[in-house]
Design an enzyme around this catalytic site. Structure first.
Site, mmCIF file in Angstrom:
data_model
loop_
_atom_site.group_PDB
_atom_site.id
_atom_site.type_symbol
_atom_site.label_atom_id
_atom_site.label_comp_id
_atom_site.label_asym_id
_atom_site.label_seq_id
_atom_site.Cartn_x
_atom_site.Cartn_y
_atom_site.Cartn_z
ATOM 1 N N ILE A 1 78.741 66.319 12.404
ATOM 2 C CA ILE A 1 78.083 65.424 11.459
ATOM 3 C C ILE A 1 76.724 66.013 11.100
ATOM 4 O O ILE A 1 76.008 66.522 11.967
ATOM 5 C CB ILE A 1 77.917 64.016 12.065
ATOM 6 C CG1 ILE A 1 79.263 63.495 12.583
ATOM 7 C CG2 ILE A 1 77.344 63.045 11.027
ATOM 8 C CD1 ILE A 1 79.163 62.183 13.344
ATOM 9 N N GLU A 2 76.353 65.925 9.830
ATOM 10 C CA GLU A 2 75.154 66.610 9.354
ATOM 11 C C GLU A 2 73.877 66.145 10.053
ATOM 12 O O GLU A 2 72.914 66.908 10.158
ATOM 13 C CB GLU A 2 74.991 66.441 7.848
ATOM 14 C CG GLU A 2 74.734 65.026 7.381
ATOM 15 C CD GLU A 2 74.696 64.924 5.857
ATOM 16 O OE1 GLU A 2 73.626 64.586 5.334
ATOM 17 O OE2 GLU A 2 75.719 65.182 5.212
ATOM 18 N N GLN A 3 73.847 64.917 10.569
ATOM 19 C CA GLN A 3 72.647 64.433 11.259
ATOM 20 C C GLN A 3 72.437 65.110 12.608
ATOM 21 O O GLN A 3 71.359 64.981 13.185
ATOM 22 C CB GLN A 3 72.728 62.919 11.456
ATOM 23 C CG GLN A 3 72.468 62.108 10.202
ATOM 24 C CD GLN A 3 73.662 62.023 9.269
ATOM 25 O OE1 GLN A 3 74.723 62.587 9.539
ATOM 26 N NE2 GLN A 3 73.513 61.329 8.159
ATOM 27 N N GLY A 4 73.445 65.809 13.128
ATOM 28 C CA GLY A 4 73.252 66.571 14.363
ATOM 29 C C GLY A 4 74.325 66.494 15.411
ATOM 30 O O GLY A 4 74.472 67.425 16.207
#
Length: 554
Positions: free
Chosen positions: A327-330
């Site tokens: 996921i792009e948030q981490g």
């Protein structure tokens, strides 16, 4: 040794001057330093300062469902002069429609929608005094200066440029000199070192802090608590040498409406048995069919929208450990969450900084991107960033452009039409009692978020999964490869599109088991990449993705 002072939010924002460039670390309600932003908006309402700010948000700050974020600064004209955002709060919500949308639409601020991963890279470029970012991300989309140049209204000046280097054209996004970074963490020690032990991710805090510090600016850190002792070095994610002031907010939420869940921050784990199955209906059918594109050991990016149901479908089928979600948030690994916790994962294996996560994503280091769509043209261009029926203002591209630029296989999930619908699934078939009156397959999309021609030139596979049909991108355009049992190709598919769609010579029915409430046997494709390579031999190319339309994995 430096010991940054602990100050109130009002004292912290008193350090921000008129005309400053301010970068904010946040992702909707996740990691949002809302108390400091509220104080910044309050100061302007009371004193008309600081005004003329340039604001940078790689991912939306605030979600309007309890955390206002950027809207604190948009309610009074004049506080913002320029805005660079990967995405914006979508609203309406507990606070009403986002004020920032009205501000942009009225031309009250120059506004740019820059892909989130590029915005993170722009911070790193600024911190290292590089001129900017050269990339293919955004080429052919609204971010391309040959189209809108990422400008969100007529008041906005040109920013993105084309540069020719090494025999090809690149998009050039200039770096921005940052004066103030507003970031958030969990704990600050006496020396200003920051740890994120209760956060769902560190997002871009470190690079945003470096960008401000290296430019001679200030870093304001909002934290939940302080520690009387020095933090263990291995837990520090932002060093105190770049932190100027600390604001303590004991009541800060982990994310909107979630005070603290240790499984989101990786401090604890719990059984996935408590995850509710995806409710029965067309969205579950879409998620099941989308899951058929996956293979054992795939690395899969997951985006917002109907695609977020795929992990729950895999869990129900007992395949939750067969793929690794990114996921792009981490978060890497674990089980992706939805709702107010979207962007977080339960039991994550790792929590990476967003800029490093985008290094993986934008470079095509995944196998599949599971995303959603608002509109698709007959030629395969995709719009995910603009809501033409609601506003002229974009909701934002977010990380979509970064993720799709080199993803080997892009799977787009969504309903075939929009508007009020009455669609029933069951007994192995789909029945449309009332169809949506808004076409999502159109001649021209309202805004190009994904350029089909570039994807074809790169050899990417693109699959579109809806409740009534599966389509694939071909050089000639979108081709229908499967239709749902119970529907008519002409009446329910071709005539419900406002563009011409091709029909495969090998058109087949979607597997009838997808349309039965009892969970079907879900089989993933064989592993794409060999685990070990024989010594002295060149790498074996990855197995080609399963042909769109195959039903053996349904």
């Amino acid at each position: 040794m430096r010991t940054p002072p602990i100050v109130t939010a009002d004292e912290a924002v008193g350090l921000i001057a008129d005309g400053a460039t301010v970068t904010v670390s946040s992702s909707s309600g996740l990691g949002c330093p809302d108390a400091v932003l509220a104080a910044l908006g309050r100061r302007y309402r009371d004193t008309s300062a600081p005004g003329g700010l340039t604001l940078i948000h790689p991912i939306a700050a605030g979600d309007m469902y309890g955390i206002k974020g950027i809207d604190h600064l948009a309610e009074q004209p004049g506080q913002l002069s320029r805005l660079f955002a990967g995405s914006l709060p979508s609203g309406p919500s507990d606070f009403g429609p986002p004020a920032v949308r009205a501000l942009i639409e009225s031309g009250g601020v120059q506004a740019y929608n820059i892909p989130s991963g590029v915005l993170f890279q722009m911070h790193r470029a600024a911190a290292t005094r590089q001129p900017g970012v050269l990339t293919e991300v955004g080429a052919g989309t609204f971010a391309d200066p040959r189209q809108d140049g990422a400008r969100m209204n007529a008041a906005t000046e040109e920013f993105v440029r084309i540069e020719h280097l090494a025999g090809k054209d690149w998009l050039f996004y200039p770096a921005l000199s940052v004066d103030v970074a507003i970031i958030r963490a969990t704990t600050a020690d006496p020396f200003g070192n920051l740890s994120f032990e209760q956060e769902g991710g560190t997002l871009g805090a470190l690079d945003q802090a470096y960008a401000a510090h290296n430019n001679g600016g200030i870093v304001i850190a909002q934290v939940k608590r302080t520690s009387p002792d020095r933090l263990p070095p291995s837990t520090v994610r932002v060093p105190g040498i770049v932190v100027d002031v600390v604001v303590v907010v004991p009541e800060q939420m982990q994310t909107t409406q979630i005070s603290y869940d240790p499984t989101i921050s990786g401090e604890a784990s719990r059984s996935l048995a408590e995850i509710e199955p995806l409710p029965w209906g067309p969205e579950k059918v879409i998620a099941r069919r989308a899951a058929a594109a996956l293979h054992h050991d795939d690395i899969v990016n997951l985006g917002f929208g109907l695609s977020a149901g795929v992990p729950r479908v895999l869990l129900e089928a007992g395949h939750e450990d067969e793929v690794t979600w990114v996921i792009e948030q981490g978060p890497i690994g674990g089980f992706p969450l939805t709702g107010f916790a979207f962007g977080s994962a339960m039991n994550p294996h790792a929590l990476m900084p967003s800029i490093d996560q985008f290094t993986l994503l934008a470079g095509g280091g995944i196998d599949v991107a599971m995303l959603s769509f608002l509109q698709i043209s007959g030629t395969g261009d995709v719009n995910v960033s603009h809501l033409p029926s609601r506003s002229h203002v974009t909701v934002g591209i977010g990380g979509f452009a970064d993720i799709t630029t080199f993803a080997p296989h892009v799977v787009l999930s969504g309903y075939f039409t929009a508007g009020s619908r009455d669609i029933e699934v069951g007994d192995g078939r789909l029945t449309i009692r009332q169809d949506g009156d808004v076409a999502k397959f159109v001649t021209d999309v309202a805004q190009i978020s994904f350029a089909a021609r570039n994807a074809l030139d790169r050899g990417q596979q693109v699959t579109v999964v809806t409740e009534r049909a599966v389509l694939r991108l071909t050089p000639a355009g979108l081709e229908v490869t499967e239709i749902a049992p119970g529907i008519d190709l002409r009446r329910d598919v071709l005539d419900r599109a406002d563009c011409d769609l091709l029909v495969s010579d090998d058109l087949r029915l979607m597997d009838h088991r997808l349309f039965r409430e009892v969970a079907p046997q879900l089989e993933l494709g064989p592993r794409r990449r060999p685990l070990l390579m024989p010594a002295g031999r060149p790498p074996v190319p990855a197995a080609p993705p399963t042909r769109c339309g195959a039903t053996s994995h349904a």
